[in-house]
Design a protein around this motif. Structure first.
Motif: not given
Length: 160
Positions: A133-141
């Motif tokens: 699994p890949v988990q990346v931050s998209v908080a800025a968006a």
């Protein structure tokens, strides 16, 4: 807390206060589709159950995927947001990326390569691995775009 033995047989009132630093909410996309270039550039793949991303120098083999999420409903502010993906196949070496799409008006059953919305800022990159699994931050968006109309669209693509 441990009461003394002398208190045995008596009743005591307790108040328990629980606080939480934040809420956790999992969101599923309300729309998802992948698009394909070349002779397939006007074809729609919105009904596919697997999203594909691939960059290929041969026309007709490159693919990109799009996801649109609704605004989460919970009290307070968004502190963090993560996109979690599960690769089922990966060509190695490869780099994938996720970028913000500011035009949320694309339609899953009508999206094509020739009609795909443009993306702006790349939010994260990663090396995909099969079944990891890949988990990346998209908080800025989420913090910047979601308040505009309550929707968040993302483009997932291969950079090489």
């Amino acid at each position: 807390w441990r009461p003394p033995i002398a208190w045995s047989g008596t009743s005591n009132l307790f108040m328990v206060r629980v606080t939480e630093a934040g809420w956790r909410k999992n969101l599923m996309p309300v729309a998802d589709a992948d698009v394909r270039d070349g002779t397939y550039a006007d074809s729609n793949y919105g009904a596919d159950t697997v999203l594909t991303v691939k960059r290929d120098p041969t026309a007709g083999f490159s693919r990109e995927s799009f996801l649109r999420f609704p605004s989460p409903s919970f009290p307070g502010m968004v502190a963090d947001a993560q996109l979690r993906l599960q690769p089922t196949y990966a060509s190695v070496p490869g780099i994938h990326a996720v970028a913000l799409v500011t035009n949320d008006s694309w339609d899953e059953p009508a999206l094509t390569w020739n009609g795909k919305p443009a993306s702006v800022a790349t939010l994260a990159t990663w090396n995909p691995q099969v079944n990891v699994p890949v988990q990346v931050s998209v908080a800025a968006a989420v913090l910047g775009d979601l308040p505009v109309n309550g929707l968040l669209s993302l483009r997932v693509y291969a950079t090489n």
